[in-house]
Write an enzyme that holds these catalytic residues in place. Structure first.
Site, PDB file in Angstrom:
ATOM      1  N   HIS A  50     -40.528 -55.110   2.570  1.00  0.00           N
ATOM      2  CA  HIS A  50     -39.641 -54.084   2.049  1.00  0.00           C
ATOM      3  C   HIS A  50     -40.165 -53.494   0.731  1.00  0.00           C
ATOM      4  O   HIS A  50     -40.112 -52.290   0.520  1.00  0.00           O
ATOM      5  CB  HIS A  50     -38.258 -54.701   1.844  1.00  0.00           C
ATOM      6  CG  HIS A  50     -37.227 -53.739   1.382  1.00  0.00           C
ATOM      7  ND1 HIS A  50     -36.690 -52.794   2.218  1.00  0.00           N
ATOM      8  CD2 HIS A  50     -36.641 -53.565   0.180  1.00  0.00           C
ATOM      9  CE1 HIS A  50     -35.815 -52.081   1.538  1.00  0.00           C
ATOM     10  NE2 HIS A  50     -35.764 -52.509   0.305  1.00  0.00           N
ATOM     11  N   HIS A  72     -30.767 -48.388   4.684  1.00  0.00           N
ATOM     12  CA  HIS A  72     -29.993 -49.576   4.337  1.00  0.00           C
ATOM     13  C   HIS A  72     -29.474 -50.174   5.634  1.00  0.00           C
ATOM     14  O   HIS A  72     -28.290 -50.430   5.802  1.00  0.00           O
ATOM     15  CB  HIS A  72     -28.858 -49.228   3.364  1.00  0.00           C
ATOM     16  CG  HIS A  72     -28.761 -50.191   2.225  1.00  0.00           C
ATOM     17  ND1 HIS A  72     -27.587 -50.650   1.711  1.00  0.00           N
ATOM     18  CD2 HIS A  72     -29.740 -50.803   1.501  1.00  0.00           C
ATOM     19  CE1 HIS A  72     -27.829 -51.491   0.713  1.00  0.00           C
ATOM     20  NE2 HIS A  72     -29.123 -51.604   0.567  1.00  0.00           N
TER      21      HIS A  72
END
Lengths: 90, 796
Positions: free
Chosen positions: B95, B146
């Site tokens: 990430h 998200h």
């Protein structure tokens, strides 16, 4: 008629914006005796007749699956209240 | 308990016993508070780490691979401390480090012409790219994912997605002015979909509406491939004057480092909780929640506070805290600046005093910012924070040592080269290859039902317009505030969202996000280009000149060579197409591992395009209003039903996506922009999912005005039947409504540019129907009911 009380609180690690806002308001109002506020919620489930273990189990199930969000909240109490007197719940 | 609940539970469960909290100075006037009492840990110092090389560390539990851990040891010349391990593990995660995608993403920076750079003030690599709008104005925008948090906790996951992207925009020095949300859910009738739709939509509305930001568009797609991996992407756009641009770097030895905003708590630590072992303290809960709870009102105050700090020019560098929290902020600020920083971690204001140093470094508590302030500006900084009642604490200062040093109560627990944490993480050339199954899929062209009679075609249009992906999204977008701040010129359901930037001149921007995951599944190279083409077309359809691109690349696991191939192809396709259209990628985000049980989502490269209006008053709405205006179709139609909504409704996914002609897209864009600027069209709508049938239906429903349409001539010209004319998804097409007085000029323009155009009808304000002459008539009331009933039926 007996009622079952379910208390739900935000998990301790989780931010509680409502509690934070209340804590701020208390300070502003000059009520400075409190260092922190966390706000939970209370449910009252009314039962017709006697609260059997089975009904109490249903209440616990409801508490875990509907009344609380297990990701961010904890069920802190599932307890029977008989009229004005406090019964023995868990 | 359902499977899902168990999955979520098993990941997140924390013991029920509540822990005592010791708040400090809660709610009082902003003040820097020293607090170390009540926190006594056996701290793993650098000295201790050097002396105990053989202490086993939970690097595998923190997600590091063995060779990655060995590299950390090599870089440091000793084992890392627990706090250093926390930093490296989180900063070297997929990430934060983009370790699988980096080698491919470089193309966005390489396939760029001088012309594409001319308006780019800040490119890829900062919190968000910045594009020059002229007159001293600049705009910054970015889309981020998200996804995973929103699956676990839909409301807070989606809400903090908005919060995070908005802080990226603030940290560039801009005022956020609008947000958009491209969403992907599982099958509309799956029992878990309602949980996600309700939570995610109210989370977006709850956070965005409280911030006072209009939500001007996005997408909603239902497809069973997203069942266990919904996609929640969030885009934010902000505007600023050139002189307000701020970058994330810590320069100038002696400058002060400050953390401000919300306090740091135990939320969003998740798997990092294995670090509890660093404290050798058994009384702590075994796990911390992986989710964060947002506070939009705190963020609103933070926005205003930051803007005042920028205006007063009292911050040198600024960085928002998102993924990886303080680890990310300190290492990025330091490595982007002079390379050194020294901070004292016990100075961090905590919401939960039991946090260990590693947890503090990794916490993803929301609504926090870190800034670098010159000593002479400290007082001014403090005054502004006091005015906004924002808490802050001074953590340390910038140094010229090239080292990031973090102390705990005076003892050094982190001593690293910040570049090795932030920028020089592992880079993988992951193996990839074209999936063998793709040939079979591409050979399987749509051969299903093709309605032909008028009655069948009417039923088909109604079925299309009431289908989950083509139905009205009002039930969702009505929960968002689209007009707050008073600068929204267009919003859903128009092609693009449009906001005014300069209230004096009317100058403004248009934004659209698009992606058809089915196209990308059939051909990821073409699919990514088609996503860009559609987004580009939408912006031009509204009348804006496309200027810049942001992308959110949602894919499955990069460790699967076939998924990695899809990713590599999509990036190659998108970067090639950006160069062909002359619009640079200024920033974006990659979300990998979107897969459950070995099955990946469709490749979903969501592409956002930003365009500029000299005056938003010239925007073109997506529906016609004036009786008697001529309706023209721009572009040509081929038999292209593979990957289409119609094939999807018939359960088919095979063949090749529609052919793409970027030169035609560019020309169409120019025509639409010129037509808008010169007042030649009063309405325009691009053709994409659902083809001409969807475009005409949406244009009629936009303002409830019907039309008479004749497609025979067009069918003859393009050699297609009426069904194909209505349902094919050929690219580079748009429908426009032209005032009678402008018809000659409009036709001359199209002819001069050599772009196919044909008159297909006339606006008819009387008949209250879409009348396909000689074939069928579709009463608007019937169409509207079918179009608007779907989402309420499932979710209301």
């Amino acid at each position: 008629m007996p009622r079952i009380i379910v208390d739900v609180m935000p998990k301790p690690e989780i931010l509680d914006p409502q509690g934070k806002a209340i804590a701020g308001a208390l300070q502003r109002l000059g009520q400075t005796g409190f260092s922190a506020v966390r706000q939970g919620k209370r449910f009252e489930l009314t039962v017709e007749g006697e609260v059997t273990e089975e009904i109490l189990e249903q209440a616990r199930h409801a508490a875990d699956t509907l009344l609380s969000n297990p990701v961010i909240e904890d069920v802190t109490r599932v307890e029977v209240v008989k009229d004005a007197t406090i019964g023995v719940g868990e | 308990m359902t499977d899902l609940n168990q999955r979520v539970q098993s990941r997140l469960e924390t013991p029920a016993e509540a822990r005592n909290e010791h708040g400090h100075d809660l709610g009082g006037p902003a003040a820097a508070v020293e607090q170390i009492e009540g926190r006594k840990f056996n701290i793993d110092t650098v000295e201790h780490a050097a002396a105990t090389p053989d202490t086993p560390l939970p690097w595998a539990e923190l997600g590091l691979k063995e060779d990655e851990y060995n590299r950390v040891v090599e870089i440091l010349g000793r084992r890392p401390t627990a706090a250093e391990l926390a930093m490296y593990s989180v900063m070297w995660s997929e990430h934060c480090s983009y370790k699988s995608s980096k080698v491919h993403l470089r193309q966005f920076g390489e396939k760029v012409t001088e012309d594409m750079k001319k308006d780019m003030l800040v490119g890829i690599g900062e919190n968000a790219g910045v594009t020059d709008l002229g007159d001293g104005w600049a705009v910054t925008f970015k889309v981020e994912s998200h996804n995973h948090p929103s699956f676990v906790e839909p409301y807070q996951g989606a809400a903090t997605g908005i919060g995070g992207i908005v802080r990226d925009i603030i940290s560039m020095g801009a005022r956020p002015v609008a947000v958009m949300d491209p969403l992907r859910f599982g099958a509309i009738d799956h029992p878990d979909t309602a949980r996600l739709v309700h939570g995610i939509v109210s989370g977006i509305g709850g956070y965005g509406n409280c911030l006072g930001l209009p939500n001007i568009g996005g997408e909603v797609v239902f497809d069973s491939v997203y069942q266990g991996n919904p996609l929640v992407n969030a885009l934010a756009v902000g505007v600023m004057r050139h002189e307000d641009i701020r970058l994330a770097n810590a320069s100038g030895a002696g400058n002060k480092v400050v953390l401000f905003g919300a306090r740091t708590g135990g939320d969003g630590i998740g798997g990092a909780s294995v670090l509890a072992s660093e404290s050798f303290d058994d009384s702590k809960p075994a796990k911390r929640p992986a989710v964060q709870v947002g506070d939009p009102f705190a963020e609103k105050v933070l926005i205003e506070c930051c803007l005042e700090l920028f205006k007063a020019a009292v911050v040198e560098g600024i960085q928002d805290l998102g993924a990886a929290g303080i680890s990310c902020a300190t290492s990025e600020l330091a490595s982007n600046g002079d390379g050194g920083m020294h901070i004292e971690l016990t100075s961090v204001l905590l919401r939960d005093p039991t946090l260990t140093p590693g947890e503090i470094l990794m916490s993803e508590s929301q609504e926090r910012m870190m800034a670098v302030v010159k000593p002479e500006n400290v007082e001014a900084f403090e005054e502004i924070l006091a005015k906004w009642n924002v808490e802050y604490s001074w953590l340390g200062e910038v140094t010229g040592t090239g080292r990031l040093i973090i102390d705990w109560d005076g003892e050094t627990i982190v001593d690293v080269d910040p570049r090795t944490v932030a920028h020089e993480g592992p880079v993988y050339e992951r193996p990839y290859h074209r999936p063998e199954w793709l040939d079979g899929v591409q050979a399987d062209s749509f051969a299903g039902e093709r309605p032909s009679s008028g009655e069948e075609l009417k039923a088909a249009v109604l079925e299309l317009m009431s289908s989950p992906n083509m139905c009205s999204k009002d039930w969702i977008t009505n929960q968002y505030d689209r007009y707050v701040r008073g600068n929204t010129a267009l919003a859903m359901p128009d092609d693009a969202g449009v906001v005014r930037v300069d209230e004096a001149t009317g100058m403004g921007v248009a934004l659209s996000t698009d992606c058809n995951g089915r196209y990308a599944y059939l051909d990821p190279y073409a699919g990514a280009q088609l996503a860009l083409a559609e987004s580009y077309r939408n912006v031009a359809t509204a009348g804006a000149v496309p200027m810049a691109v942001t992308d959110c690349l949602n894919f499955g696991s990069p460790e699967d060579p076939e998924v990695m191939w899809q990713f590599a192809e999509a990036v190659r396709g998108l970067s090639d197409a950006c160069m062909a259209l002359g619009v640079p990628v200024t920033g974006g985000n990659v979300s990998l591992y979107n897969q459950t049980g070995g099955v990946a989502i469709h490749p979903t490269p969501v592409v956002g395009v930003l365009g500029k209006f000299d005056d938003v008053a010239r925007r073109t709405p997506s529906g016609w209003r004036e009786d008697g205006q001529a309706i023209y179709l721009l572009g040509t139609t081929r038999d292209e039903l593979d990957g289409s909504e119609w094939a999807n409704l018939r359960g088919h996914l095979g063949g090749r996506p529609p052919a793409l002609d970027l030169a035609a897209e560019k020309l169409l864009g120019e025509l639409l922009v010129n037509a808008s600027r010169d007042g030649m069209v009063d309405a325009a709508h691009d053709l994409s999912e659902g083809g001409l049938a969807a475009a005409l239906s949406e244009m009629a429903l936009r303002f409830g005005v019907g039309a008479r349409v004749g497609l025979d001539e067009m069918c003859e010209r393009d050699g297609v039947d009426l069904f194909t004319a209505l349902f094919s998804e050929s690219q580079a097409r748009a429908v426009v409504a032209v005032p009678r007085s402008e018809e000659v000029r409009f036709k001359d323009m199209c002819t001069a540019r050599g772009f196919a155009h044909i008159r297909i009808g006339v606006v008819d304000a009387e008949n209250q129907a879409l009348d396909f002459q000689g074939h069928f008539s579709l009463p608007l009331a019937e169409l509207k009911d079918a179009h608007e009933a779907t989402l309420p039926k499932h979710f209301a």
